[in-house]
Design a protein around this motif. Sequence first.
Motif, short mmCIF file in Angstrom:
data_model
loop_
_atom_site.label_atom_id
_atom_site.label_comp_id
_atom_site.label_asym_id
_atom_site.label_seq_id
_atom_site.Cartn_x
_atom_site.Cartn_y
_atom_site.Cartn_z
N ARG A 269 0.83 -1.20 0.00
CA ARG A 269 0.00 0.00 0.00
C ARG A 269 0.87 1.26 0.00
O ARG A 269 0.53 2.27 -0.66
CB ARG A 269 -0.91 -0.02 1.22
N MET A 270 1.98 1.24 0.73
CA MET A 270 2.85 2.42 0.76
C MET A 270 3.51 2.64 -0.59
O MET A 270 3.77 3.79 -0.99
CB MET A 270 3.90 2.27 1.86
N ASN A 271 3.80 1.57 -1.33
CA ASN A 271 4.36 1.74 -2.67
C ASN A 271 3.34 2.40 -3.59
O ASN A 271 3.69 3.25 -4.43
CB ASN A 271 4.78 0.39 -3.24
N VAL A 272 2.06 2.00 -3.45
CA VAL A 272 1.01 2.65 -4.23
C VAL A 272 0.89 4.12 -3.83
O VAL A 272 0.74 5.02 -4.67
CB VAL A 272 -0.33 1.92 -4.03
N ALA A 273 0.97 4.38 -2.51
CA ALA A 273 0.87 5.76 -2.03
C ALA A 273 2.03 6.61 -2.57
O ALA A 273 1.85 7.77 -2.96
CB ALA A 273 0.87 5.78 -0.50
N LYS A 274 3.23 6.03 -2.62
CA LYS A 274 4.39 6.76 -3.16
C LYS A 274 4.16 7.14 -4.62
O LYS A 274 4.50 8.26 -5.04
CB LYS A 274 5.65 5.90 -3.01
N GLU A 275 3.58 6.21 -5.40
CA GLU A 275 3.31 6.51 -6.81
C GLU A 275 2.31 7.65 -6.94
O GLU A 275 2.46 8.54 -7.78
CB GLU A 275 2.79 5.25 -7.51
N TRP A 276 1.24 7.63 -6.10
CA TRP A 276 0.24 8.70 -6.17
C TRP A 276 0.84 10.03 -5.71
O TRP A 276 0.49 11.10 -6.24
CB TRP A 276 -0.95 8.33 -5.28
N LEU A 277 1.71 10.01 -4.71
CA LEU A 277 2.35 11.25 -4.26
C LEU A 277 3.23 11.84 -5.34
O LEU A 277 3.39 13.07 -5.44
CB LEU A 277 3.16 10.98 -2.98
N GLU A 278 3.82 10.97 -6.15
CA GLU A 278 4.71 11.45 -7.21
C GLU A 278 3.94 11.96 -8.42
O GLU A 278 4.35 12.92 -9.06
CB GLU A 278 5.66 10.33 -7.64
N ASN B 169 -8.23 6.61 9.17
CA ASN B 169 -7.98 8.05 9.34
C ASN B 169 -6.60 8.36 8.77
O ASN B 169 -5.76 7.48 8.55
CB ASN B 169 -8.09 8.47 10.80
N THR B 170 -6.37 9.66 8.57
CA THR B 170 -5.11 10.12 7.96
C THR B 170 -3.93 9.88 8.89
O THR B 170 -2.81 9.56 8.44
CB THR B 170 -5.23 11.60 7.61
N THR B 171 -4.17 10.00 10.18
CA THR B 171 -3.07 9.82 11.15
C THR B 171 -2.49 8.41 11.06
O THR B 171 -1.26 8.21 11.08
CB THR B 171 -3.59 10.08 12.56
N ALA B 172 -3.37 7.38 10.96
CA ALA B 172 -2.89 6.01 10.85
C ALA B 172 -2.09 5.82 9.57
O ALA B 172 -1.05 5.15 9.56
CB ALA B 172 -4.07 5.04 10.89
N PHE B 173 -2.55 6.44 8.47
CA PHE B 173 -1.83 6.33 7.21
C PHE B 173 -0.44 6.95 7.32
O PHE B 173 0.56 6.37 6.88
CB PHE B 173 -2.65 7.00 6.11
N ILE B 174 -0.35 8.16 7.92
CA ILE B 174 0.94 8.85 8.03
C ILE B 174 1.89 8.03 8.91
O ILE B 174 3.09 7.89 8.60
CB ILE B 174 0.73 10.27 8.60
N VAL C 74 7.31 2.62 7.20
CA VAL C 74 7.78 1.85 6.05
C VAL C 74 8.82 2.62 5.24
O VAL C 74 9.87 2.08 4.85
CB VAL C 74 6.57 1.44 5.16
N VAL C 75 8.56 3.92 4.97
CA VAL C 75 9.41 4.70 4.04
C VAL C 75 10.52 5.42 4.79
O VAL C 75 11.60 5.66 4.25
CB VAL C 75 8.53 5.69 3.25
N GLY C 76 10.28 5.76 6.05
CA GLY C 76 11.30 6.47 6.82
C GLY C 76 11.08 7.97 6.85
O GLY C 76 11.94 8.71 7.38
N MET C 77 10.00 8.47 6.26
CA MET C 77 9.67 9.89 6.28
C MET C 77 8.17 10.02 6.13
O MET C 77 7.48 9.06 5.80
CB MET C 77 10.40 10.62 5.16
N THR C 78 7.64 11.23 6.39
CA THR C 78 6.20 11.46 6.27
C THR C 78 5.81 11.57 4.80
O THR C 78 6.69 11.86 3.94
CB THR C 78 5.78 12.72 7.00
N PRO C 79 4.53 11.42 4.46
CA PRO C 79 4.11 11.59 3.05
C PRO C 79 4.41 12.98 2.52
O PRO C 79 4.79 13.16 1.35
CB PRO C 79 2.61 11.30 3.11
N GLY C 80 4.23 14.04 3.39
CA GLY C 80 4.51 15.40 2.92
C GLY C 80 5.97 15.58 2.57
O GLY C 80 6.34 16.19 1.55
N GLN C 81 6.86 15.03 3.41
CA GLN C 81 8.29 15.12 3.13
C GLN C 81 8.66 14.39 1.85
O GLN C 81 9.48 14.85 1.05
CB GLN C 81 9.08 14.56 4.31
N TYR C 82 8.01 13.24 1.62
CA TYR C 82 8.31 12.47 0.40
C TYR C 82 7.88 13.24 -0.84
O TYR C 82 8.59 13.28 -1.85
CB TYR C 82 7.60 11.13 0.48
#
Length: 782
Positions: free
Chosen positions: A730-739, A756-761, A767-775
């Motif tokens: 799921r985090m790999n999919v999230a990384k693609e959408w963030l990009e 909720n968004t908090t659980a996702f962050i 998994v990634v080592g940083m927040t979605p906003g930082q990525y």
Amino acid sequence: MFARWRDRVRTVPRYMKLLLAFGVLIGAVPVLALGLYSYYTASGDVEQKMKISTGQVLLQTQMRVEQMMKTLELTAMQYANSPQVTAALNGPLDVTDFTRVRNLYTGLYNLQTLSGMSGGYLVGTEHDWVMSFTSVTPLAQSPLARQLEQYAKRPNNLFWDIEPIAGSGGSGEMAAGVGADGGADTIRMVYKLPILPFTQQPKGFLIIEMLKSGFRSLLAADPERTGEVYALSREGADFLNMLDDPDGEYERINRRIAEAVSRPGASTGFLTEEVGGRKTIFSYRGSAYNGLIYVSEVSLEQLTRQTRKIAVATVVVCSAILAVVGILALLASRRMYSPIRRLAEFTKAVQIGETGGRDEFSSMEERFRTLFSTGQQMKQQMQGQFTQLNEFLMLKLFAGQLSERDFAYRSELYGFPSGWKRLAVLTLQIDTLHDTRYREEDKELLLFAIHNMVSELVPSGHRFSPVLLDQSQVTLITSELEDEAELRSYVHRYAEHIRAKVYEYLQVQVSIGVSRPFAKPTEAVRAYREGLEALNSRLLWGGGIIVHYGDVRTERGGAAAAAFAQLKAAEERLAKALKSDDPGKAVPLFDDYMTEIAERHIGANEYPILLMQLVARLYQVVQESGGHVHEVLGERGSYRQLMKRSTPDDIAEWFKRDLLGPIVDFLNRQAESQGVGIVARIVRLVEERYDRDITLEGIAEELHFHPVYLSRVFKKERGVTFSDYLAEYRMNVAKEWLETTTLRLSEIAEKLNYSNTTAFIRIFRKVVGMTPGQYRERCRQP
């Protein structure tokens, strides 16, 4: 003349008239009753014999059909398992491959020599080819392809399609590649290839077609003797088209027959219905092998033709007998003028039809001699059954069905021992037939032989009649001793003597349980139970023992609880070893478990409970590994087989041979064949459903495996747990959408099925080592 006859009748004495009337009456009633009884009995016998005859014909027909089908299945299986077929299914095939095609044709032509076979096809579904008796064509060009899709969905690898779809196949169709109407007149036997393991996506098929006319010839019978014979499908359909049924009468009757056969325990029977204005008996027999129903139709007119002859013969015979009775009554009444002669003639009249002596007294003397002879024969028969009566009385005593008074009366009547002061019960059981020349089915015969030996080894004055009760030989011993020690030694000597002689003559090891002494015969019920409880000690001490009930003890309290805790830990070590990469360690751990039981001095009553708990834990291991207990172990690994074992050695042998051995083999096969495929299916489901609520428990239910087993297989193949893999995907999919998109974090969390968004962050950072906003910021930097 009439007036003269009337005057003669008037001169006949009144007593003579009454005697004549009485003689005719007592002769007429039995004759008429006998005639009616004979007629109805004979009619019933004719009908019963007809039913038996039709039943035998149906059984012979069933055996004939099933023998043909089994022969065809066996021959086809040999061909399907041949190396050339196995090799052909793993690659493409066309007419240019002359050697392989010729070898495959040879096998098919050999099948064609079987009686009734009309067509045969070898299909390679993975490489899109079909070979018949005459050609090799692409599967996609054959109308058989649509039917093969249906065959692939069926659960069995071998089945018979008794009603193929018209136009879906046939020898002409497969040879020419056009839609010939071959399926409606044929029956198909279908093999999915390979035959093992079972699968809904086979590599190929072997299809054998037989003409329905060949099946009809197997159902031929003698209509005059057993009526018409036809066959139905499991649903009651006339798939051979043997019935002429324009009004639908047979269709209604066939449905009733199919419903009757589908009920448990009702595979055979009879049905009386009206067809075409005439009553008909339908005899039917269902086959558990192929689901076919064989039916014989017999008209009642065939029965009435025979019973009509019986009725005519009965009327003629009864009329003749009545005439004879009338004449004899008339002759007898004329001679009954004095009391003595009337008594003699009356006795003669009662015995009409029998041959007597020279006069009435000689006849009565012969009758009395016959009665005396019959009485002597009955007395001899009663003496021959005296032993059975004695044993029956003892069985009632051990069942608690006799009172003290009733037993005392019958004991004296049957000649049982008297004057005894104390009693004891010896309960003998065979320990095991393992490593002997006997088989398990010989056990009852051996018990009967031991029963006869005990009757000879213990004098009749020192025992009551020995009996066989369940799986035990039980003897009630009598004694005049009062001292407990002397009585114990006295009973033990008999038990030791019996055990030694049984082993000497039969080479069978037995154990004997000895009850506590008692005085009242009605206490034999309790004494028998004590003997059985004493025999339970074999689980601790082994077989070939003589155990007194007073010597049996049961461990209780804190020591027992500690022992059970230790055994539970040993049980878990055994289960863990089975589920590990090396299940072969299970047998040494089981030996340790049995040693632990022996050292802990577990009571005889708790011993079976511990073993049943261990069996249940091993069953659980099988289920957690994706198996079904009955399929893996069969009947030999059931609880019932454990309950038949009575010594530690026999129990250990059963565990190793019939339980641990099959389980280890099953786990090895599972580890070799299922791991990669199961993990691939789990990964595919994750890729398809990552945006939904997906759990390992839900996947396990869908794939029909235990969740623990799936978790262990996934971790072994992927190196990570299922939850970690799902989160990473799921985090790999999230990384693609963030990009690539401008979706907000809340929208991405919702699409990935996070509450909720908090659980996702939090999970993204883990998994990634940083927040979605930082990525996202890092990806936007040039």
